[in-house]
Design an enzyme around this catalytic site. Structure first.
Site, PDB file in Angstrom:
ATOM      1  CE  LYS A 115      93.461   5.422  75.156  1.00  0.00           C
ATOM      2  NZ  LYS A 115      93.927   6.516  75.991  1.00  0.00           N
TER       3      LYS A 115
ATOM      4  NE  ARG B  94      95.699  10.660  71.730  1.00  0.00           N
ATOM      5  CZ  ARG B  94      96.387   9.730  72.351  1.00  0.00           C
ATOM      6  NH1 ARG B  94      96.377   8.494  71.910  1.00  0.00           N
ATOM      7  NH2 ARG B  94      97.085  10.034  73.415  1.00  0.00           N
TER       8      ARG B  94
ATOM      9  NE  ARG C 181      99.621  12.410  77.142  1.00  0.00           N
ATOM     10  CZ  ARG C 181      99.780  11.280  77.812  1.00  0.00           C
ATOM     11  NH1 ARG C 181     100.479  11.251  78.919  1.00  0.00           N
ATOM     12  NH2 ARG C 181      99.223  10.174  77.385  1.00  0.00           N
TER      13      ARG C 181
END
Ligand code: AMP
Length: 192
Positions: free
Chosen positions: A13, A88, A144
């Site tokens: 990204k 997020r 994560r």
């Protein structure tokens, strides 16, 4: 053009956003980079956030929302922006929608970089070595990924439901991925 870039950790990204900045001349807004800068400067917020990012967890929504609102209030976003790392989770997606509505600049397009998880683990391990990012320690990477699957993946569905999402295949050389993204954006601009 106002673009939201989505994709799992290590999907490229950040790299793609930087390449788009060169092509489109609009700012790249990375919440991860804003947090790392705050930590480097040693601000109270930065240090508090670092303890959280080091574990691979998400920084609380209210902190992120203040940070992004401050950033989106600057003049350089007048012609658009590329958001990388925000929203997020669904609460952040809703809060961003309301904020952009208020600022009279709704998102035009969300792009999800779609990539095989095995490829990701390899990329993240390599990046951790190169950048010395403490949040990229192996245990953190696994966390994560879990946080992404549980909290961030639904954000792509959120944009899909609003007809704003395009999936872009994230494998292959970065230039190729960039071309795929640009062609989506050109199509979107032509039909807007
Ligand atoms: P990134 O550089 O986007 O991978 O972000 C690095 C870390 O910063 C993430 O693993 C989170 O701990 C934190 N972070 C970045 N953006 C957000 C966000 N929108 N909400 C909560 N935490 C975030």
């Amino acid at each position: 053009m106002r673009i939201v870039l989505l994709g799992p950790p290590g999907s490229g990204k950040g790299t793609q956003a930087s390449m788009l900045v060169e092509q489109m001349g609009i700012p790249h807004i990375s919440t991860g980079a804003l947090l790392r800068n705050a930590a480097k400067r040693g601000t109270a917020l930065g240090l508090q956030a670092k303890a959280i990012t080091d574990k691979g967890e998400l920084v609380p929504d209210d902190i992120m929302s203040d940070m992004i609102e401050e950033r989106l209030s600057r003049d350089d976003v007048a012609n658009g922006f590329i958001l990388d790392g925000y929203p997020r989770n669904l609460a952040q997606a809703r809060s961003l929608d309301a904020m952009l509505e208020r600022l009279n600049m709704p998102a035009d397009e969300a792009i999800h970089i779609d990539i095989d998880p095995e490829e990701l683990i390899k990329r993240i391990a390599k990046r951790a070595k190169e950048e010395g990012r403490t949040d990229d320690a192996v245990a953190t990477v696994r966390n994560r990924m879990r946080v992404y699957a549980e909290q961030t993946a639904p954000v792509a569905d959120y944009y899909a439901e609003r007809g704003l999402l395009t999936q872009v295949l994230g494998d292959g050389p970065k230039e190729e991925i960039s071309q795929r993204i640009l062609s989506v954006l050109n199509t979107q601009a032509a039909t807007a």
